[in-house]
Design a protein around this motif. Structure first.
Motif, PDB file in Angstrom:
ATOM      1  N   THR A  93       0.766  -1.098   0.182  1.00 55.49           N
ATOM      2  CA  THR A  93      -0.117  -0.253   0.213  1.00 55.49           C
ATOM      3  C   THR A  93       0.832   1.153  -0.017  1.00 55.49           C
ATOM      4  O   THR A  93       0.267   2.347  -0.299  1.00 55.49           O
ATOM      5  CB  THR A  93      -0.884  -0.104   1.215  1.00 55.49           C
ATOM      6  N   LEU A 140      -3.178   2.625  -8.542  1.00 53.42           N
ATOM      7  CA  LEU A 140      -4.277   1.306  -8.433  1.00 53.42           C
ATOM      8  C   LEU A 140      -3.628  -0.243  -8.392  1.00 53.42           C
ATOM      9  O   LEU A 140      -4.152  -1.007  -7.974  1.00 53.42           O
ATOM     10  CB  LEU A 140      -5.158   1.592  -9.581  1.00 53.42           C
ATOM     11  N   PHE A 141      -2.520   0.017  -9.030  1.00 54.76           N
ATOM     12  CA  PHE A 141      -1.772  -1.679  -9.394  1.00 54.76           C
ATOM     13  C   PHE A 141      -1.338  -1.747  -7.961  1.00 54.76           C
ATOM     14  O   PHE A 141      -1.474  -3.033  -7.551  1.00 54.76           O
ATOM     15  CB  PHE A 141      -0.603  -1.374 -10.300  1.00 54.76           C
ATOM     16  N   CYS A 142      -0.642  -0.925  -7.164  1.00 51.50           N
ATOM     17  CA  CYS A 142      -0.059  -1.140  -5.762  1.00 51.50           C
ATOM     18  C   CYS A 142      -1.304  -1.718  -4.873  1.00 51.50           C
ATOM     19  O   CYS A 142      -1.212  -2.604  -4.150  1.00 51.50           O
ATOM     20  CB  CYS A 142       0.551   0.286  -5.299  1.00 51.50           C
ATOM     21  N   MET A 144      -4.118  -2.984  -5.938  1.00 49.10           N
ATOM     22  CA  MET A 144      -4.717  -4.262  -6.383  1.00 49.10           C
ATOM     23  C   MET A 144      -3.717  -5.592  -5.746  1.00 49.10           C
ATOM     24  O   MET A 144      -4.393  -6.368  -5.349  1.00 49.10           O
ATOM     25  CB  MET A 144      -4.577  -4.424  -7.943  1.00 49.10           C
ATOM     26  N   VAL A 145      -2.480  -5.300  -5.884  1.00 45.40           N
ATOM     27  CA  VAL A 145      -1.509  -6.198  -5.042  1.00 45.40           C
ATOM     28  C   VAL A 145      -1.823  -6.460  -3.643  1.00 45.40           C
ATOM     29  O   VAL A 145      -1.511  -7.461  -3.316  1.00 45.40           O
ATOM     30  CB  VAL A 145       0.060  -5.818  -5.372  1.00 45.40           C
ATOM     31  N   PHE A 147      -4.700  -6.064  -2.062  1.00 46.05           N
ATOM     32  CA  PHE A 147      -5.925  -6.826  -2.036  1.00 46.05           C
ATOM     33  C   PHE A 147      -5.702  -8.330  -2.475  1.00 46.05           C
ATOM     34  O   PHE A 147      -6.235  -8.963  -1.836  1.00 46.05           O
ATOM     35  CB  PHE A 147      -7.134  -6.144  -2.842  1.00 46.05           C
ATOM     36  N   LEU A 148      -4.811  -8.377  -3.436  1.00 47.28           N
ATOM     37  CA  LEU A 148      -4.615  -9.940  -3.766  1.00 47.28           C
ATOM     38  C   LEU A 148      -3.933 -10.461  -2.505  1.00 47.28           C
ATOM     39  O   LEU A 148      -3.924 -11.789  -2.445  1.00 47.28           O
ATOM     40  CB  LEU A 148      -3.524 -10.037  -4.919  1.00 47.28           C
TER      41      LEU A 148
END
Length: 153
Positions: A93, A140-142, A144-145, A147-148
């Motif tokens: 994050t 947003l990519f960070c 998404m990672v 949340f993954l």
């Protein structure tokens, strides 16, 4: 310390590494979480026969009758796994803060550029929107990672 010829020691090492029981055991361990394979429950442990000689073949694990190998973790191991998830998600994050700083830099530069040359307003604005989109996409990519890491593992 006894002196063993190098070729004999290498042969013994090769025989140990390529033992079929060891290959089967290690491939099974690679498919399990670390906490389940390292710290398994007592009923899932296997008994081994001691080696009669240091250069003999390694023992084949003998499972007790009625004992099946399942992924079993205790409450403390689940807590460690959960803590590792939270730490990883928090580290992922951090990139969102960088995205916020990037967006602020892009629009700050837009204001400075417009103040210096108002005739380039349209071109500067299109560059600012492109910079905003790229910076926001990285944030947003960070996210998404993060949340993954939290929900997919």
């Amino acid at each position: 310390r006894p002196c063993v010829p190098l070729s004999l020691a290498m042969y013994a090492c090769a025989k140990f590494v390529s033992a079929p029981a060891l290959v089967r055991r290690s491939s099974r361990v690679l498919c399990q979480p670390l906490s389940a394979s390292v710290l398994s429950s007592p009923e899932a442990r296997t008994e081994q026969v001691p080696l009669p000689h240091p250069l003999a073949h390694p023992p084949v694990p003998q499972a007790r009758p009625g004992a099946h190998r399942a992924i079993q973790t205790s409450a403390s191991h689940r807590d460690i796994d959960t803590a590792a998830k939270f730490i990883g998600a928090g580290a992922a994050t951090v990139g969102v803060a960088g995205s916020g700083a990037g967006i602020g830099t892009v629009f700050g530069s837009l204001i400075i550029g417009y103040a210096r040359n108002p005739s380039l307003k349209q071109q500067l604005f299109s560059y600012a929107i492109l910079g905003f989109a790229l910076s926001e996409a990285m944030g947003l990519f960070c996210l998404m990672v993060a949340f993954l890491i939290l929900f997919a593992m």
